[in-house]
Design a protein around this motif. Structure first.
Motif, PDB file in Angstrom:
ATOM      1  N   ARG A   4     -23.253  38.916  -0.451  1.00  0.00           N
ATOM      2  CA  ARG A   4     -24.576  38.750  -1.042  1.00  0.00           C
ATOM      3  C   ARG A   4     -25.339  37.691  -0.278  1.00  0.00           C
ATOM      4  NH1 ARG A   4     -22.908  37.908  -7.044  1.00  0.00           N
ATOM      5  NH2 ARG A   4     -20.991  37.325  -6.041  1.00  0.00           N
ATOM      6  N   PRO A   5     -26.669  37.709  -0.369  1.00  0.00           N
ATOM      7  CA  PRO A   5     -27.455  36.677   0.294  1.00  0.00           C
ATOM      8  C   PRO A   5     -27.039  35.297  -0.189  1.00  0.00           C
ATOM      9  CG  PRO A   5     -28.874  38.410  -0.547  1.00  0.00           C
ATOM     10  CD  PRO A   5     -27.492  38.663  -1.083  1.00  0.00           C
ATOM     11  N   ALA A   6     -27.158  34.307   0.676  1.00  0.00           N
ATOM     12  CA  ALA A   6     -26.712  32.965   0.350  1.00  0.00           C
ATOM     13  C   ALA A   6     -27.666  32.209  -0.558  1.00  0.00           C
ATOM     14  CB  ALA A   6     -26.468  32.173   1.626  1.00  0.00           C
ATOM     15  N   GLY A  45     -32.277  36.422  13.701  1.00  0.00           N
ATOM     16  CA  GLY A  45     -32.794  36.872  12.419  1.00  0.00           C
ATOM     17  C   GLY A  45     -32.854  35.760  11.381  1.00  0.00           C
ATOM     18  N   VAL A  46     -31.861  34.865  11.414  1.00  0.00           N
ATOM     19  CA  VAL A  46     -31.882  33.710  10.514  1.00  0.00           C
ATOM     20  C   VAL A  46     -33.078  32.829  10.857  1.00  0.00           C
ATOM     21  CG1 VAL A  46     -30.685  31.558   9.886  1.00  0.00           C
ATOM     22  CG2 VAL A  46     -29.397  33.699  10.037  1.00  0.00           C
ATOM     23  N   GLU A  47     -33.252  32.537  12.137  1.00  0.00           N
ATOM     24  CA  GLU A  47     -34.344  31.649  12.555  1.00  0.00           C
ATOM     25  C   GLU A  47     -35.725  32.226  12.285  1.00  0.00           C
ATOM     26  OE1 GLU A  47     -34.062  29.998  16.469  1.00  0.00           O
ATOM     27  OE2 GLU A  47     -32.298  28.804  15.956  1.00  0.00           O
ATOM     28  N   PRO A  53     -29.107  35.026   5.183  1.00  0.00           N
ATOM     29  CA  PRO A  53     -27.722  34.769   5.602  1.00  0.00           C
ATOM     30  C   PRO A  53     -26.787  34.466   4.440  1.00  0.00           C
ATOM     31  CG  PRO A  53     -29.068  32.840   5.968  1.00  0.00           C
ATOM     32  CD  PRO A  53     -30.000  33.932   5.533  1.00  0.00           C
ATOM     33  N   THR A  54     -25.500  34.746   4.658  1.00  0.00           N
ATOM     34  CA  THR A  54     -24.477  34.405   3.678  1.00  0.00           C
ATOM     35  C   THR A  54     -24.137  32.923   3.786  1.00  0.00           C
ATOM     36  OG1 THR A  54     -22.645  34.845   5.187  1.00  0.00           O
ATOM     37  CG2 THR A  54     -23.443  36.720   3.831  1.00  0.00           C
ATOM     38  N   LEU A  55     -23.449  32.434   2.780  1.00  0.00           N
ATOM     39  CA  LEU A  55     -22.979  31.061   2.753  1.00  0.00           C
ATOM     40  C   LEU A  55     -22.095  30.766   3.958  1.00  0.00           C
ATOM     41  CD1 LEU A  55     -22.820  28.414   1.138  1.00  0.00           C
ATOM     42  CD2 LEU A  55     -20.966  29.447  -0.188  1.00  0.00           C
ATOM     43  N   GLU A  56     -21.216  31.692   4.289  1.00  0.00           N
ATOM     44  CA  GLU A  56     -20.320  31.493   5.434  1.00  0.00           C
ATOM     45  C   GLU A  56     -21.110  31.324   6.729  1.00  0.00           C
ATOM     46  OE1 GLU A  56     -17.966  34.180   2.537  1.00  0.00           O
ATOM     47  OE2 GLU A  56     -20.036  33.940   3.144  1.00  0.00           O
ATOM     48  N   ASN A  81     -28.990  28.103  -5.852  1.00  0.00           N
ATOM     49  CA  ASN A  81     -27.791  28.918  -5.809  1.00  0.00           C
ATOM     50  C   ASN A  81     -27.527  29.400  -4.401  1.00  0.00           C
ATOM     51  OD1 ASN A  81     -27.233  28.798  -8.612  1.00  0.00           O
ATOM     52  ND2 ASN A  81     -28.891  30.240  -8.957  1.00  0.00           N
ATOM     53  N   VAL A  82     -26.278  29.294  -3.997  1.00  0.00           N
ATOM     54  CA  VAL A  82     -25.823  29.840  -2.730  1.00  0.00           C
ATOM     55  C   VAL A  82     -24.609  30.703  -3.028  1.00  0.00           C
ATOM     56  CG1 VAL A  82     -26.759  28.035  -1.220  1.00  0.00           C
ATOM     57  CG2 VAL A  82     -24.493  27.747  -2.208  1.00  0.00           C
TER      58      VAL A  82
END
Length: 182
Positions: A4-6, A45-47, A53-56, A81-82
């Motif tokens: 799931r999304p972080a 994509g994160v930037e 992104p996921t927590l990991e 929430n993460v």
């Protein structure tokens, strides 16, 4: 298995913070992706804020940037929430001293799923107090176990896991301790 999304934090805000940290350290996108063990397209994509992104993934990135994950998430007072593969966490408080940064999280770990977390910043430690359920956490080859009212801690600058044993959801707090960046 789908991650799931972080964060609840806007992905564009996270992306801007990651890009600023990466650029301030003089690290290329390719180099950070390689160090964090993620794809260059994923980091891009994160930037740009087009990936949630996921927590990991966030822990892998922030460990290589030498900052706590709280540096890219919105600061309290609203808990953020993460989510990872198994762990659901809410950042409750961020404490900073000259030599150390602490992040206090409320955790929920459902049974049946193991989360593998990447190594965090060098010298980082995790301290978990369990309120309900039974948690196995720490190094994958020798996880520690804690039940209600018990506490475990380990160095988290190495890969580690979280797993709720049995059939009960684990409710706990996590205190992350990060040393000052050298």
């Amino acid at each position: 298995m789908d991650s799931r999304p972080a964060p609840d934090t806007d992905p564009r805000v996270i992306g801007q913070r990651v890009r600023q940290l990466r650029q301030s350290r003089g690290v290329s996108l390719s180099e950070l992706a390689r160090r964090a063990g993620i794809g260059k397209a994923t980091l891009s994509g994160v930037e740009t804020g087009t990936r949630n992104p996921t927590l990991e993934t966030l822990w892998a990135i922030t460990a290589q940037l030498g900052v706590p994950i709280g540096a890219i998430l919105d600061a309290p007072p609203e808990p953020r929430n993460v989510r990872g593969t198994a762990v659901e966490a809410a950042l409750l408080e961020l404490f900073e001293d000259d030599d150390v940064t602490y992040e206090l999280y409320r955790l929920r770990v459902p049974p049946g799923i193991t989360q593998s977390s990447p190594a965090h910043l060098a010298g980082a430690t995790e301290h978990v107090t369990v309120f309900s359920g039974v948690l196995a956490a720490g190094p994958p080859h020798a996880p520690l176990t804690a039940g209600p009212g018990e506490h475990i801690s380990w160095r988290s600058d190495v890969p580690h896991i979280y797993h709720a044993t049995g059939t009960d959801v684990v409710h706990a707090t996590l205190l992350m301790r990060y040393p000052a960046r050298l």
